[in-house]
Design an enzyme around this catalytic site. Sequence first.
Site, PDB file in Angstrom:
ATOM      1  N   LYS A  83       0.807  -1.218   0.000  1.00 41.32           N
ATOM      2  CA  LYS A  83       0.000   0.000   0.000  1.00 41.32           C
ATOM      3  C   LYS A  83       0.850   1.284   0.000  1.00 41.32           C
ATOM      4  O   LYS A  83       2.056   1.238   0.259  1.00 41.32           O
ATOM      5  CB  LYS A  83      -0.928  -0.024   1.209  1.00 41.32           C
ATOM      6  CG  LYS A  83      -1.969  -1.146   1.156  1.00 41.32           C
ATOM      7  CD  LYS A  83      -2.863  -1.087   2.386  1.00 41.32           C
ATOM      8  CE  LYS A  83      -3.929  -2.156   2.361  1.00 41.32           C
ATOM      9  NZ  LYS A  83      -4.791  -2.069   3.562  1.00 41.32           N
TER      10      LYS A  83
ATOM     11  N   TYR B  50     -12.510  -1.943  -4.511  1.00 41.88           N
ATOM     12  CA  TYR B  50     -13.060  -2.022  -3.157  1.00 41.88           C
ATOM     13  C   TYR B  50     -14.584  -1.908  -3.124  1.00 41.88           C
ATOM     14  O   TYR B  50     -15.165  -1.636  -2.073  1.00 41.88           O
ATOM     15  CB  TYR B  50     -12.420  -0.947  -2.268  1.00 41.88           C
ATOM     16  CG  TYR B  50     -10.990  -1.276  -1.929  1.00 41.88           C
ATOM     17  CD1 TYR B  50     -10.686  -2.294  -1.034  1.00 41.88           C
ATOM     18  CD2 TYR B  50      -9.933  -0.595  -2.519  1.00 41.88           C
ATOM     19  CE1 TYR B  50      -9.375  -2.619  -0.725  1.00 41.88           C
ATOM     20  CE2 TYR B  50      -8.613  -0.905  -2.214  1.00 41.88           C
ATOM     21  CZ  TYR B  50      -8.345  -1.916  -1.315  1.00 41.88           C
ATOM     22  OH  TYR B  50      -7.050  -2.244  -1.013  1.00 41.88           O
TER      23      TYR B  50
ATOM     24  N   ASN C 257      -1.777   0.172   7.008  1.00 42.49           N
ATOM     25  CA  ASN C 257      -1.280  -1.115   7.494  1.00 42.49           C
ATOM     26  C   ASN C 257      -0.413  -1.855   6.479  1.00 42.49           C
ATOM     27  O   ASN C 257      -0.224  -3.054   6.567  1.00 42.49           O
ATOM     28  CB  ASN C 257      -2.425  -1.985   8.019  1.00 42.49           C
ATOM     29  CG  ASN C 257      -3.412  -2.394   6.966  1.00 42.49           C
ATOM     30  OD1 ASN C 257      -3.187  -2.221   5.766  1.00 42.49           O
ATOM     31  ND2 ASN C 257      -4.522  -2.962   7.383  1.00 42.49           N
TER      32      ASN C 257
ATOM     33  N   HIS D 132      -2.162  -5.552   1.642  1.00 38.18           N
ATOM     34  CA  HIS D 132      -3.464  -6.194   1.456  1.00 38.18           C
ATOM     35  C   HIS D 132      -3.191  -7.589   0.920  1.00 38.18           C
ATOM     36  O   HIS D 132      -2.262  -7.789   0.135  1.00 38.18           O
ATOM     37  CB  HIS D 132      -4.302  -5.419   0.428  1.00 38.18           C
ATOM     38  CG  HIS D 132      -5.459  -6.211  -0.112  1.00 38.18           C
ATOM     39  ND1 HIS D 132      -6.693  -6.211   0.480  1.00 38.18           N
ATOM     40  CD2 HIS D 132      -5.546  -7.048  -1.182  1.00 38.18           C
ATOM     41  CE1 HIS D 132      -7.502  -7.009  -0.215  1.00 38.18           C
ATOM     42  NE2 HIS D 132      -6.842  -7.528  -1.223  1.00 38.18           N
TER      43      HIS D 132
ATOM     44  N   GLU E  66      -9.362 -10.846  -7.700  1.00 32.11           N
ATOM     45  CA  GLU E  66      -8.403  -9.767  -7.462  1.00 32.11           C
ATOM     46  C   GLU E  66      -7.195  -9.850  -8.384  1.00 32.11           C
ATOM     47  O   GLU E  66      -6.732  -8.824  -8.882  1.00 32.11           O
ATOM     48  CB  GLU E  66      -7.967  -9.768  -5.998  1.00 32.11           C
ATOM     49  CG  GLU E  66      -9.072  -9.332  -5.060  1.00 32.11           C
ATOM     50  CD  GLU E  66      -8.663  -9.291  -3.598  1.00 32.11           C
ATOM     51  OE1 GLU E  66      -9.407  -8.694  -2.814  1.00 32.11           O
ATOM     52  OE2 GLU E  66      -7.594  -9.848  -3.236  1.00 32.11           O
TER      53      GLU E  66
END
Length: 140
Positions: free
Chosen positions: A11, A51, A114, A117, A128
């Site tokens: 990310k 998303y 974080n 993913h 995905e």
Amino acid sequence: MAVERTLSIIKPDATERNLTGKINSYIEAAGLRIIAQKRIQLTLNQAEAFYAVHKERSFFGELVDFMISGPVVVQILEGENAIATYREVMGATNPANATDGTIRKDFAIDVQNNSVHGSDAPETAALETAFFFSGIEITG
């Protein structure tokens, strides 16, 4: 044990801090192979589409804004039980709850920032990986 493929996204918080190589070392140390990888800048439309499953949730807008805030590294990982293995390597979503030695414990800033993913199931992984990669980009 089945050989599986899963999606990984490094990310914006992690790419901004130049952690791609360090995160890749965790992935490879876990016995997973990176069989496709590219650095991209998600557009608003791409992030919203990716998303979309979270569209009705209160955090959707913040998540999309975060994911378009900087480049990401999308990857396909392959290995024995790759989905569960990578989820273990990532650690808990909240880095405060993550196990020592996991990516999120070692690199994440907070729940949103974080660092990574990963797909949560075989069906999700298939969708995905196809979202980001064509067959010609995947090398085994």
